[in-house]
Design a protein around this motif. Structure first.
Motif, short mmCIF file in Angstrom:
data_model
loop_
_atom_site.label_atom_id
_atom_site.label_comp_id
_atom_site.label_asym_id
_atom_site.label_seq_id
_atom_site.Cartn_x
_atom_site.Cartn_y
_atom_site.Cartn_z
N ASN A 123 4.96 2.31 1.45
CA ASN A 123 4.81 1.93 2.84
C ASN A 123 6.18 1.60 3.46
O ASN A 123 6.97 0.88 2.85
N PRO A 124 6.46 2.10 4.65
CA PRO A 124 7.78 1.88 5.28
C PRO A 124 8.11 0.40 5.52
O PRO A 124 9.29 0.04 5.53
N GLY A 177 0.36 9.77 -4.89
CA GLY A 177 1.24 8.92 -4.09
C GLY A 177 1.62 7.63 -4.77
O GLY A 177 2.71 7.11 -4.57
N GLY A 178 0.73 7.08 -5.57
CA GLY A 178 1.00 5.80 -6.23
C GLY A 178 2.20 5.84 -7.16
O GLY A 178 3.06 4.96 -7.12
N ASN A 179 2.27 6.86 -7.99
CA ASN A 179 3.40 6.97 -8.93
C ASN A 179 4.72 7.11 -8.18
O ASN A 179 5.73 6.52 -8.57
N HIS A 180 4.71 7.90 -7.11
CA HIS A 180 5.93 8.09 -6.31
C HIS A 180 6.35 6.76 -5.67
O HIS A 180 7.54 6.41 -5.66
N ALA A 181 5.39 6.00 -5.14
CA ALA A 181 5.70 4.72 -4.51
C ALA A 181 6.30 3.74 -5.53
O ALA A 181 7.25 3.02 -5.22
N ILE A 182 5.75 3.73 -6.74
CA ILE A 182 6.29 2.87 -7.80
C ILE A 182 7.73 3.26 -8.12
O ILE A 182 8.60 2.40 -8.26
N LYS A 183 8.00 4.55 -8.21
CA LYS A 183 9.38 5.00 -8.48
C LYS A 183 10.32 4.54 -7.37
O LYS A 183 11.46 4.16 -7.64
N GLN A 184 9.84 4.56 -6.13
CA GLN A 184 10.68 4.11 -5.02
C GLN A 184 10.99 2.62 -5.13
O GLN A 184 12.13 2.20 -4.91
N PRO A 234 0.83 -1.20 0.00
CA PRO A 234 0.00 0.00 0.00
C PRO A 234 0.87 1.26 0.00
O PRO A 234 2.05 1.22 0.36
N VAL A 235 0.24 2.34 -0.39
CA VAL A 235 0.87 3.66 -0.29
C VAL A 235 0.56 4.21 1.10
O VAL A 235 -0.54 4.01 1.61
N ARG A 236 1.52 4.85 1.70
CA ARG A 236 1.28 5.50 2.98
C ARG A 236 1.92 6.88 2.96
O ARG A 236 3.11 7.01 2.66
#
Length: 153
Positions: A76-77, A108-115, A69-71
């Motif tokens: 997510n940490p 947030g989703g795009n940023h999480a995918i990049k991470q 999930p995105v947080r």
């Protein structure tokens, strides 16, 4: 092909997508395992250091699918902690997806995918495909079905 679906899910949304993906991949003849990442304290706002209690092994899989999930507009940490602990991925094919409450991937989703991509690349994994599921979007089922179709082909 031996595929590992490795995910972290707090509310069950990410898990539900992973379970659907497992069923679809099994129907296509793959050997599939779904493994969950667990931490000693999974409360989103606890502020405590993350201590993983279940760290799924990736070595036996030909392909890995990561889900989280995105947080707070970010990955997510708990998934971050898991990815940091992974050994070298030795060129393994990796697909990934995130789920988020917000209706748009740019929330947030795009940023999480990049991470995820950055962390997988640092471990020498090869990103094959990625997806974002926006849980409060009216076309959520279409997003899930389209992603499942891509990931299972």
């Amino acid at each position: 092909m031996k595929i590992g679906i490795i995910l972290y899910s707090y509310s069950g949304n990410t898990l539900s997508v992973g379970e659907r993906l497992k069923v679809l991949l099994l129907k296509k003849g793959h050997e599939v395992s779904l493994k969950r990442i667990k931490a000693s304290d999974e409360a989103p706002n606890s502020g405590k250091p993350i201590q993983l209690t279940e760290i799924p092994d990736t070595s036996q899989y030909d392909e890995i699918i990561l889900g989280a999930p995105v947080r707070a507009f970010s990955l997510n940490p708990i998934m971050k902690a898991y990815l940091a602990k992974l050994p070298d991925l030795q060129g393994k094919k990796i697909s990934c997806f995130v789920t988020e409450h917000f209706p748009k991937a740019w929330m947030g989703g795009n940023h999480a995918i990049k991470q995820i991509k950055r962390m997988v690349s640092a471990k020498n994994g090869n990103i094959a495909d990625c997806g974002v599921v926006n849980w409060s979007n009216a076309i959520r089922e279409e997003q899930i079905n389209e992603m499942l179709s891509r990931f299972s082909s």
